[in-house]
Design a protein around this motif. Structure first.
Motif, PDB file in Angstrom:
ATOM      1  N   THR A 137       0.840  -1.190   0.000  1.00  0.00           N
ATOM      2  CA  THR A 137       0.000   0.000   0.000  1.00  0.00           C
ATOM      3  C   THR A 137       0.878   1.243   0.000  1.00  0.00           C
ATOM      4  OG1 THR A 137      -1.782  -1.141   1.147  1.00  0.00           O
ATOM      5  CG2 THR A 137      -1.782   1.270   1.260  1.00  0.00           C
ATOM      6  N   LEU A 138       0.584   2.156  -0.922  1.00  0.00           N
ATOM      7  CA  LEU A 138       1.333   3.401  -1.025  1.00  0.00           C
ATOM      8  C   LEU A 138       0.561   4.580  -0.453  1.00  0.00           C
ATOM      9  CD1 LEU A 138       2.620   2.958  -4.684  1.00  0.00           C
ATOM     10  CD2 LEU A 138       3.799   2.359  -2.556  1.00  0.00           C
ATOM     11  N   PHE A 139      -0.782   4.480  -0.466  1.00  0.00           N
ATOM     12  CA  PHE A 139      -1.591   5.629  -0.079  1.00  0.00           C
ATOM     13  C   PHE A 139      -3.033   5.200   0.165  1.00  0.00           C
ATOM     14  CE2 PHE A 139      -4.424   9.120  -1.500  1.00  0.00           C
ATOM     15  CZ  PHE A 139      -4.024  10.125  -0.639  1.00  0.00           C
ATOM     16  N   TYR A 140      -3.645   5.788   1.168  1.00  0.00           N
ATOM     17  CA  TYR A 140      -5.093   5.715   1.391  1.00  0.00           C
ATOM     18  C   TYR A 140      -5.596   7.148   1.389  1.00  0.00           C
ATOM     19  CZ  TYR A 140      -5.220   0.869   3.116  1.00  0.00           C
ATOM     20  OH  TYR A 140      -5.163  -0.484   3.237  1.00  0.00           O
ATOM     21  N   GLY A 141      -6.612   7.443   0.592  1.00  0.00           N
ATOM     22  CA  GLY A 141      -7.159   8.787   0.588  1.00  0.00           C
ATOM     23  C   GLY A 141      -7.947   9.073  -0.673  1.00  0.00           C
ATOM     24  N   PRO A 142      -8.146  10.363  -0.986  1.00  0.00           N
ATOM     25  CA  PRO A 142      -8.961  10.746  -2.145  1.00  0.00           C
ATOM     26  C   PRO A 142      -8.348  10.306  -3.479  1.00  0.00           C
ATOM     27  CG  PRO A 142      -8.500  12.635  -0.717  1.00  0.00           C
ATOM     28  CD  PRO A 142      -7.686  11.513  -0.226  1.00  0.00           C
ATOM     29  N   LEU A 143      -9.213   9.926  -4.400  1.00  0.00           N
ATOM     30  CA  LEU A 143      -8.787   9.476  -5.724  1.00  0.00           C
ATOM     31  C   LEU A 143      -7.910  10.509  -6.419  1.00  0.00           C
ATOM     32  CD1 LEU A 143      -8.884   7.560  -8.165  1.00  0.00           C
ATOM     33  CD2 LEU A 143     -11.059   8.619  -8.791  1.00  0.00           C
ATOM     34  N   GLY A 144      -8.284  11.770  -6.354  1.00  0.00           N
ATOM     35  CA  GLY A 144      -7.510  12.815  -7.027  1.00  0.00           C
ATOM     36  C   GLY A 144      -6.074  12.865  -6.540  1.00  0.00           C
ATOM     37  N   GLU A 145      -5.883  12.753  -5.232  1.00  0.00           N
ATOM     38  CA  GLU A 145      -4.537  12.774  -4.669  1.00  0.00           C
ATOM     39  C   GLU A 145      -3.778  11.497  -5.032  1.00  0.00           C
ATOM     40  OE1 GLU A 145      -2.361  13.543  -0.376  1.00  0.00           O
ATOM     41  OE2 GLU A 145      -4.496  13.990  -0.595  1.00  0.00           O
ATOM     42  N   ALA A 146      -4.464  10.374  -5.031  1.00  0.00           N
ATOM     43  CA  ALA A 146      -3.837   9.106  -5.406  1.00  0.00           C
ATOM     44  C   ALA A 146      -3.342   9.154  -6.851  1.00  0.00           C
ATOM     45  CB  ALA A 146      -4.816   7.955  -5.223  1.00  0.00           C
ATOM     46  N   MET A 147      -4.138   9.755  -7.735  1.00  0.00           N
ATOM     47  CA  MET A 147      -3.733   9.863  -9.137  1.00  0.00           C
ATOM     48  C   MET A 147      -2.491  10.742  -9.290  1.00  0.00           C
ATOM     49  SD  MET A 147      -5.710   7.951 -10.980  1.00  0.00           S
ATOM     50  CE  MET A 147      -5.590   8.574 -12.661  1.00  0.00           C
ATOM     51  N   MET A 148      -2.420  11.827  -8.522  1.00  0.00           N
ATOM     52  CA  MET A 148      -1.242  12.696  -8.579  1.00  0.00           C
ATOM     53  C   MET A 148       0.002  11.962  -8.084  1.00  0.00           C
ATOM     54  SD  MET A 148      -2.522  16.538  -7.593  1.00  0.00           S
ATOM     55  CE  MET A 148      -3.160  16.081  -6.004  1.00  0.00           C
ATOM     56  N   LEU A 149      -0.139  11.219  -6.998  1.00  0.00           N
ATOM     57  CA  LEU A 149       0.995  10.467  -6.467  1.00  0.00           C
ATOM     58  C   LEU A 149       1.448   9.380  -7.439  1.00  0.00           C
ATOM     59  CD1 LEU A 149      -0.131  10.103  -2.760  1.00  0.00           C
ATOM     60  CD2 LEU A 149       1.744  11.504  -3.621  1.00  0.00           C
ATOM     61  N   ALA A 150       0.507   8.694  -8.039  1.00  0.00           N
ATOM     62  CA  ALA A 150       0.834   7.627  -8.987  1.00  0.00           C
ATOM     63  C   ALA A 150       1.566   8.188 -10.208  1.00  0.00           C
ATOM     64  CB  ALA A 150      -0.426   6.897  -9.415  1.00  0.00           C
ATOM     65  N   ALA A 151       1.171   9.352 -10.647  1.00  0.00           N
ATOM     66  CA  ALA A 151       1.804   9.973 -11.821  1.00  0.00           C
ATOM     67  C   ALA A 151       3.264  10.318 -11.562  1.00  0.00           C
ATOM     68  CB  ALA A 151       1.038  11.225 -12.227  1.00  0.00           C
ATOM     69  N   GLN A 152       3.652  10.475 -10.316  1.00  0.00           N
ATOM     70  CA  GLN A 152       5.025  10.816  -9.966  1.00  0.00           C
ATOM     71  C   GLN A 152       5.945   9.595  -9.905  1.00  0.00           C
ATOM     72  OE1 GLN A 152       4.783  12.998  -6.288  1.00  0.00           O
ATOM     73  NE2 GLN A 152       3.483  14.564  -7.176  1.00  0.00           N
ATOM     74  N   GLU A 153       5.360   8.411  -9.945  1.00  0.00           N
ATOM     75  CA  GLU A 153       6.161   7.186  -9.893  1.00  0.00           C
ATOM     76  C   GLU A 153       6.798   6.898 -11.250  1.00  0.00           C
ATOM     77  OE1 GLU A 153       6.852   5.346  -7.271  1.00  0.00           O
ATOM     78  OE2 GLU A 153       5.521   6.383  -5.888  1.00  0.00           O
ATOM     79  N   PRO A 154       7.936   6.216 -11.263  1.00  0.00           N
ATOM     80  CA  PRO A 154       8.560   5.825 -12.540  1.00  0.00           C
ATOM     81  C   PRO A 154       7.644   4.887 -13.337  1.00  0.00           C
ATOM     82  CG  PRO A 154      10.026   5.385 -10.673  1.00  0.00           C
ATOM     83  CD  PRO A 154       8.704   5.780 -10.109  1.00  0.00           C
ATOM     84  N   GLU A 155       7.824   4.857 -14.644  1.00  0.00           N
ATOM     85  CA  GLU A 155       6.969   4.039 -15.514  1.00  0.00           C
ATOM     86  C   GLU A 155       6.934   2.576 -15.098  1.00  0.00           C
ATOM     87  OE1 GLU A 155       7.431   4.389 -19.744  1.00  0.00           O
ATOM     88  OE2 GLU A 155       7.714   6.550 -19.593  1.00  0.00           O
ATOM     89  N   GLU A 156       8.082   2.025 -14.701  1.00  0.00           N
ATOM     90  CA  GLU A 156       8.100   0.609 -14.333  1.00  0.00           C
ATOM     91  C   GLU A 156       7.278   0.347 -13.073  1.00  0.00           C
ATOM     92  OE1 GLU A 156      11.883   2.584 -12.868  1.00  0.00           O
ATOM     93  OE2 GLU A 156      10.913   2.442 -14.809  1.00  0.00           O
ATOM     94  N   VAL A 157       7.172   1.317 -12.190  1.00  0.00           N
ATOM     95  CA  VAL A 157       6.329   1.186 -10.998  1.00  0.00           C
ATOM     96  C   VAL A 157       4.866   1.385 -11.382  1.00  0.00           C
ATOM     97  CG1 VAL A 157       5.774   2.168  -8.738  1.00  0.00           C
ATOM     98  CG2 VAL A 157       8.163   1.874  -9.408  1.00  0.00           C
ATOM     99  N   GLN A 158       4.595   2.361 -12.241  1.00  0.00           N
ATOM    100  CA  GLN A 158       3.215   2.634 -12.666  1.00  0.00           C
ATOM    101  C   GLN A 158       2.550   1.408 -13.267  1.00  0.00           C
ATOM    102  OE1 GLN A 158       3.088   6.032 -15.265  1.00  0.00           O
ATOM    103  NE2 GLN A 158       3.704   7.452 -13.651  1.00  0.00           N
ATOM    104  N   ALA A 159       3.317   0.570 -13.925  1.00  0.00           N
ATOM    105  CA  ALA A 159       2.757  -0.640 -14.550  1.00  0.00           C
ATOM    106  C   ALA A 159       2.168  -1.591 -13.517  1.00  0.00           C
ATOM    107  CB  ALA A 159       3.834  -1.347 -15.362  1.00  0.00           C
ATOM    108  N   GLY A 160       2.587  -1.504 -12.267  1.00  0.00           N
ATOM    109  CA  GLY A 160       2.074  -2.380 -11.228  1.00  0.00           C
ATOM    110  C   GLY A 160       1.171  -1.686 -10.227  1.00  0.00           C
ATOM    111  N   LEU A 161       0.730  -0.466 -10.540  1.00  0.00           N
ATOM    112  CA  LEU A 161      -0.124   0.281  -9.613  1.00  0.00           C
ATOM    113  C   LEU A 161      -1.603  -0.020  -9.842  1.00  0.00           C
ATOM    114  CD1 LEU A 161       1.526   3.820  -9.554  1.00  0.00           C
ATOM    115  CD2 LEU A 161       1.750   1.978  -7.871  1.00  0.00           C
ATOM    116  N   TYR A 162      -2.336  -0.128  -8.733  1.00  0.00           N
ATOM    117  CA  TYR A 162      -3.773  -0.380  -8.775  1.00  0.00           C
ATOM    118  C   TYR A 162      -4.473   0.532  -7.788  1.00  0.00           C
ATOM    119  CZ  TYR A 162      -2.594  -4.493 -11.442  1.00  0.00           C
ATOM    120  OH  TYR A 162      -2.127  -5.318 -12.416  1.00  0.00           O
TER     121      TYR A 162
END
Length: 66
Positions: A26-51
């Motif tokens: 788990t990387l984050f619990y909270g609002p969808l908008g904030e989760a999307m911003m945090l996910a966008a900051q991750e490297p591409e190889e990490v983004q491929a495994g984000l849910y």
């Protein structure tokens, strides 16, 4: 994902397929908008495994990011 409000609570997690059975971190619990911003900051190889999980759905981050 049934809910589209940026304020809905979600769990952002990374699913690592490298080990036996994989592991969800788990990387984050909270609002969808904030989760999307945090996910966008991750490297591409990490983004491929984000849910993102709500109380009734799970969707891959890259499916929402398109």
């Amino acid at each position: 994902m049934r809910t589209i409000s940026s304020s809905v609570s979600v769990r952002l997690y990374h699913l690592d397929h490298s080990g036996e059975g994989g592991a969800a971190t788990t990387l984050f619990y909270g609002p969808l908008g904030e989760a999307m911003m945090l996910a966008a900051q991750e490297p591409e190889e990490v983004q491929a495994g984000l849910y993102l999980a709500t109380e009734n759905d799970v969707v891959a981050y890259l499916d929402l990011d398109d």
